[in-house]
Design a protein around this motif. Structure first.
Motif, short mmCIF file in Angstrom:
data_model
loop_
_atom_site.label_atom_id
_atom_site.label_comp_id
_atom_site.label_asym_id
_atom_site.label_seq_id
_atom_site.Cartn_x
_atom_site.Cartn_y
_atom_site.Cartn_z
N VAL A 114 0.93 -1.31 0.06
CA VAL A 114 -0.14 0.06 -0.02
C VAL A 114 0.96 1.24 -0.14
CG1 VAL A 114 -1.90 -1.07 0.99
CG2 VAL A 114 -0.20 -0.04 2.52
N ASP A 115 0.50 2.37 -0.59
CA ASP A 115 0.85 3.54 -0.40
C ASP A 115 1.45 4.03 1.02
OD1 ASP A 115 0.99 6.54 -0.13
OD2 ASP A 115 0.69 6.74 -2.16
N ARG A 129 -1.27 6.63 2.75
CA ARG A 129 -2.78 6.21 2.87
C ARG A 129 -3.14 5.59 4.09
NH1 ARG A 129 -7.11 5.08 -0.56
NH2 ARG A 129 -5.71 5.32 -2.42
N THR A 130 -4.08 6.25 4.54
CA THR A 130 -4.61 5.79 5.88
C THR A 130 -5.64 4.69 5.66
OG1 THR A 130 -6.23 7.63 5.92
CG2 THR A 130 -3.90 7.87 7.22
N ALA A 131 -5.73 3.72 6.47
CA ALA A 131 -6.95 2.97 6.26
C ALA A 131 -7.41 2.24 7.56
CB ALA A 131 -6.45 1.68 5.37
N ASP A 187 -8.03 5.23 11.74
CA ASP A 187 -7.13 4.88 10.41
C ASP A 187 -5.61 5.13 10.75
OD1 ASP A 187 -9.66 4.10 9.48
OD2 ASP A 187 -9.73 5.73 7.93
N SER A 204 -1.53 5.03 8.50
CA SER A 204 -1.01 4.63 7.38
C SER A 204 0.33 3.78 7.64
CB SER A 204 -0.35 5.97 6.71
OG SER A 204 0.68 6.38 7.74
N ASP A 257 -5.51 -0.50 -2.05
CA ASP A 257 -4.70 0.80 -2.31
C ASP A 257 -5.92 1.79 -3.03
OD1 ASP A 257 -2.22 1.72 -1.63
OD2 ASP A 257 -1.34 1.65 -3.67
N GLU A 258 -6.68 1.25 -3.69
CA GLU A 258 -7.82 2.15 -4.22
C GLU A 258 -8.86 2.40 -3.54
OE1 GLU A 258 -8.97 -0.25 -7.84
OE2 GLU A 258 -7.04 -0.12 -8.66
N GLY A 259 -8.78 2.11 -2.31
CA GLY A 259 -10.06 2.66 -1.19
C GLY A 259 -11.00 1.55 -0.87
#
Length: 296
Positions: A170-171, A174-176, A210, A212, A263-265
């Motif tokens: 993943v980037d 990017r937070t998830a 969330d 990263s 990675d696309e959400g």
């Protein structure tokens, strides 16, 4: 009667432990390939059905008299297709749910339903199709919609200990969401014990915040008292690594497609609320789970 599948797995074993403590005399049954992996004290307190819960004869025995079932599909890295690994494995159980009048089923699944990437997310797409199959059996069904597990980092303990690095695709910024398996197990146990719910739905399990990959590296560094950095791996590198470990093409492609979708959400489609958040912070998980594993 509550039936637990994968009682020796990460989530299944934690659900079973909670039910053994909190079920207040309700009968418990487990389906397990190797009962020797259960402790003697557990075997004394549960009814054991030996075999695979993908087998019709086994689930017919297991679901007779059952009020509720914890349904977890074990990973099959060498399945010929993702459909076979998820829905194919579940077909016998879906028939048995109907035939034996099982009222409630709790399944371990994934986030992503309703997002643009849901139909091209590999393992997640197959898991969501499995949810639809279970729901078609006429049971009250709750799919636990999970993000990536914090506990997946335990697979990289050696690299974290020896090289101060962990990898993902993943980037880095990017937070998830991510969740501890113990929180997922707690939600599952609660649903199995309080079966006042009806109909079909999903229960998101989002963790408390969330983060990263860079956030995780910072927190791991703070908790472990040593530098830990994130190294981003390409999807091609991920596929090559998995293939090098002998995993089948279907699983490898499914994992790569899932990670591309994340990675696309893929995991960003559900808002965090008091009902979807779970309590274990990543800092707490690192202190209580990762750090002891790194120091072992």
């Amino acid at each position: 009667m509550i039936v637990i599948t994968t009682p020796t797995g990460d989530i299944g074993s934690q659900v079973l432990g909670t039910l053994l403590r909190d079920a207040n005399g309700e009968d418990l049954r487990v389906v397990v390939r190797d009962p020797g992996k259960l402790s003697a004290s557990v075997r004394e307190r549960v009814d054991v059905v030996v075999g695979s819960h993908g087998d019709q004869a086994v689930v017919d025995r297991a679901f007779t008299g059952a009020d509720a079932v914890l349904w977890i599909v074990p990973p099959d890295p060498r399945a010929k297709s993702l459909e076979a690994a998820f829905s194919g494995f579940t077909e016998a159980a879906a028939r048995a749910f109907t035939d034996h009048g099982v009222g409630h089923v709790v399944g371990v699944s994934a986030l992503g339903r309703g997002t643009p990437a849901a139909d091209r997310a590999g393992l997640v797409t197959a898991s969501l199709a499995m949810d639809d199959l279970v729901a078609s059996a006429g049971v009250a069904y709750r799919a636990l919609a999970n993000p990536s597990f914090m506990d997946n980092l335990l697979r990289q303990v050696d690299a974290i200990r020896e090289k101060g690095v962990f990898t993902d695709t993943v980037d880095p910024g990017r937070t998830a969401p991510s969740a501890a398996t113990r929180d997922i197990a707690a939600v599952a146990a609660g649903l199995l014990l309080d079966r006042s719910w009806t109909g079909v739905g999903s229960v998101p399990v989002l963790g408390p915040a969330d983060l990263s990959a860079n956030d995780m590296a910072r927190i791991m560094s703070e908790v472990l008292g040593r530098p830990v950095r994130y190294a981003r791996q390409s999807l091609d590198e991920l596929g090559s690594t998995l293939s090098g470990h002998g995993l089948g093409d279907a699983f490898v492609h499914g994992m790569v497609d899932m990670m591309r979708a994340k990675d696309e959400g893929l995991d960003a489609g559900v808002p965090r609320t008091p009902d979807t958040a779970t309590p274990t912070t990543f800092t707490q998980w690192c202190e209580e789970v990762l750090k002891p594993a790194v120091l072992a």
